[in-house]
Design a protein around this motif. Sequence first.
Motif, PDB file in Angstrom:
ATOM      1  N   GLY A  96     -32.157 -54.838 -42.178  1.00  0.00           N
ATOM      2  CA  GLY A  96     -30.659 -54.233 -43.073  1.00  0.00           C
ATOM      3  C   GLY A  96     -30.802 -53.006 -43.735  1.00  0.00           C
ATOM      4  O   GLY A  96     -29.936 -52.203 -43.206  1.00  0.00           O
ATOM      5  N   TRP A  97     -31.920 -52.672 -44.584  1.00  0.00           N
ATOM      6  CA  TRP A  97     -32.174 -51.264 -44.939  1.00  0.00           C
ATOM      7  C   TRP A  97     -32.853 -50.442 -43.884  1.00  0.00           C
ATOM      8  O   TRP A  97     -32.180 -49.427 -44.273  1.00  0.00           O
ATOM      9  CB  TRP A  97     -33.630 -51.264 -46.093  1.00  0.00           C
ATOM     10  N   GLN A 119     -33.965 -58.419 -44.396  1.00  0.00           N
ATOM     11  CA  GLN A 119     -33.462 -57.578 -45.089  1.00  0.00           C
ATOM     12  C   GLN A 119     -33.603 -56.074 -45.091  1.00  0.00           C
ATOM     13  O   GLN A 119     -33.614 -55.159 -45.351  1.00  0.00           O
ATOM     14  CB  GLN A 119     -34.273 -58.158 -46.406  1.00  0.00           C
ATOM     15  N   ALA A 169     -29.150 -49.265 -41.987  1.00  0.00           N
ATOM     16  CA  ALA A 169     -28.830 -48.814 -42.480  1.00  0.00           C
ATOM     17  C   ALA A 169     -28.977 -46.895 -42.901  1.00  0.00           C
ATOM     18  O   ALA A 169     -28.059 -45.657 -42.819  1.00  0.00           O
ATOM     19  CB  ALA A 169     -27.949 -49.378 -44.104  1.00  0.00           C
ATOM     20  N   TYR A 170     -30.241 -47.080 -42.751  1.00  0.00           N
ATOM     21  CA  TYR A 170     -30.787 -45.797 -43.054  1.00  0.00           C
ATOM     22  C   TYR A 170     -30.361 -44.706 -42.517  1.00  0.00           C
ATOM     23  O   TYR A 170     -30.366 -43.397 -41.873  1.00  0.00           O
ATOM     24  CB  TYR A 170     -32.135 -45.767 -43.851  1.00  0.00           C
ATOM     25  N   ASP A 175     -26.098 -44.653 -50.944  1.00  0.00           N
ATOM     26  CA  ASP A 175     -25.269 -45.943 -51.078  1.00  0.00           C
ATOM     27  C   ASP A 175     -25.925 -46.649 -51.574  1.00  0.00           C
ATOM     28  O   ASP A 175     -26.714 -47.729 -50.992  1.00  0.00           O
ATOM     29  CB  ASP A 175     -25.138 -46.237 -49.336  1.00  0.00           C
ATOM     30  N   ALA A 178     -27.892 -49.385 -50.560  1.00  0.00           N
ATOM     31  CA  ALA A 178     -27.941 -50.483 -48.673  1.00  0.00           C
ATOM     32  C   ALA A 178     -29.159 -49.881 -48.161  1.00  0.00           C
ATOM     33  O   ALA A 178     -29.337 -50.571 -46.988  1.00  0.00           O
ATOM     34  CB  ALA A 178     -26.867 -49.311 -48.184  1.00  0.00           C
ATOM     35  N   TYR A 179     -29.976 -49.130 -48.624  1.00  0.00           N
ATOM     36  CA  TYR A 179     -31.619 -48.638 -48.006  1.00  0.00           C
ATOM     37  C   TYR A 179     -32.446 -48.771 -48.400  1.00  0.00           C
ATOM     38  O   TYR A 179     -33.534 -48.856 -48.190  1.00  0.00           O
ATOM     39  CB  TYR A 179     -31.405 -46.747 -48.423  1.00  0.00           C
TER      40      TYR A 179
END
Lengths: 55, 233, 319
Positions: C153-154, C150, C157-158, C176, C179-180
């Motif tokens: 992922g955050w 997780q 994405a950021y 988004d 997402a971040y």
Amino acid sequence: MHDLVSIFASLDSPGIYLGWGAFQIQLGNLIVILVMILLFVLALFLPFPSGRKRK
Amino acid sequence: MSLRENPPREHAPEEDEYHTWTGKARGALLRRLPADKLLPEDQPSYVASWIYVFGMGAIVSLVFILASGVILGLNGPAWYHLSDLGHFVNSVHLWSVELFFMTMVVHLWGKYWMAAWRGGRTLTWITGMGAFLVSIVTAFTGYLLQTNFDSQWIAFEGKDALNSAGIGAWFNVANLGQIFMFHIILLPLAVGAVVALHVLLVRMHGVVPPLEAAESDAQLQTGVRPDSEEAGR
Amino acid sequence: MNNPRLRATRADKDGLARRPWRGTVREYDLFKELTVALVVMGILTLGLSAIFGSPDEASVTLKSWANAAPADFVATATAELAGSSETAGYGPPYNNTPDATQTLGPLDLQSLSGVQLPIDTANDLVIDPLSTLNAPPPELADWVKASDAQRTGWSTAYSDALAKATDNDPANVAADAGAYGPVPVLTDSLLTMAKQGALDGVLAAKGDFYNFDYTLGTLFLGDGAYFGDLATAQHLTGDQWGMMNETGNTPGQSWLWLFSFWYQVEPFASAPNADLLVVLLMLLLSVALTLAPFIPGLRDIPRWIPVHRLIWRDYYRRR
């Protein structure tokens, strides 16, 4: 001469760089290396004062 | 394999005059480096070139490095940023280092072209090179101690070479405490010791004679030999 | 009996350098030379110092970085969280990133040293400093609770969103929701902390009073672009012969010219293990020069190129 001194003395002045392709040298370093070579050549060629000879 | 025996030195102490370890050590030291060799009043006639002054130039530069370094050390690493006098002493430290390397390198060039390692002087050459290499490491740690932008960048950039060699943790360029110890204690001791040994070896063995020098040379003929019965070969 | 005599002459010639000199001498005063040298070198040293001084370009702080280049700071902090920064992928002595070390065949000195200075970039450079705040952002708890996947992922994405945003400005990042995760808040909090100057002290002292070790701050600075850009402007980077340069025009470590030289030429310039190659090569060359008396060829050059005829010209003239 004054210009030269002020170039060196100013800490804010950007360095002067000389380059030939991949070769790049800072002026200060170049001068140091040239002076060393000059000292070496002078040491070889300058006559050394002859001291008192003894047996 | 010499043709002629080395003549015995005057007042050469006999081995059996000494009874203790200390006495034997003293005898061995005095035999290798008698006072007239340590502090000579003359030099062979071939020692006549400006190239011979650069070794002394390097030693004297080292004296100025140590003196300015002691003053900087006594005042602490931040002093030179804040005080005009401190900045001047820092400049003296920098320029004596530049002069040290310049004179040392010209000395090295000169000794190389004289092939000065001849006649049992190998260790003299090796200690001289040792002094040069240890000095480079010492200067590097000095650049890391500037505590300014230059030292910051050198620490960041320099870590890669040291890490690739596997010594980056023990010689951590970003650890000021470690580098401080290296620069003001460990490495100066090393430079001092190597230079002192180098100078003693120079005095022990004397200045190397010219390449191609031969017993038939005039300078050797006119000399008064202690073993005069052998003279005039 | 010509042959033995010839051999004897040669042995005698070598022996001449081995024996104490018994020929003519000239007066020499060691202490006088020492005194003259002290005066001459003293004048030179003090004169050069007075005229040229020494440079002292102020150091960069995390504070000055955060204020001068906030977008670069946030992008770097995000990369530290994502584990995609240079430090996060460095390998020993900082971490165990696989295949990160510089090797030469089976030789892997970097791995041999082990992880001696362990650095977890997300925790050491972002999370731990934030948790020292008097009022840490509540989002910190979300990060602590989240799984590794997780978190990655955050932050990834950021990171991507920052790269796409105008001027890489966090304010221009595409919205988004979700997402971040907490990453925008965490990096913004760290930016504020850095701008106020708090991060410098926290990274240096790590919660203690005393500090000697600037590894964390140096690596964090180096992961960004700002620090390197300043160094490039001063001609200090490795591909600019920077190792031997000082800021401004003051001579630097010119004795490192050969060390710097190798980094400029192939195959070293583009080799992934350039540092290891150059270090080993310089070690080899240093040992070779140190052992020059034993190396045929190297020890004979002074005989082939007779510079000594100049040095001892007085002696040879009066043979």
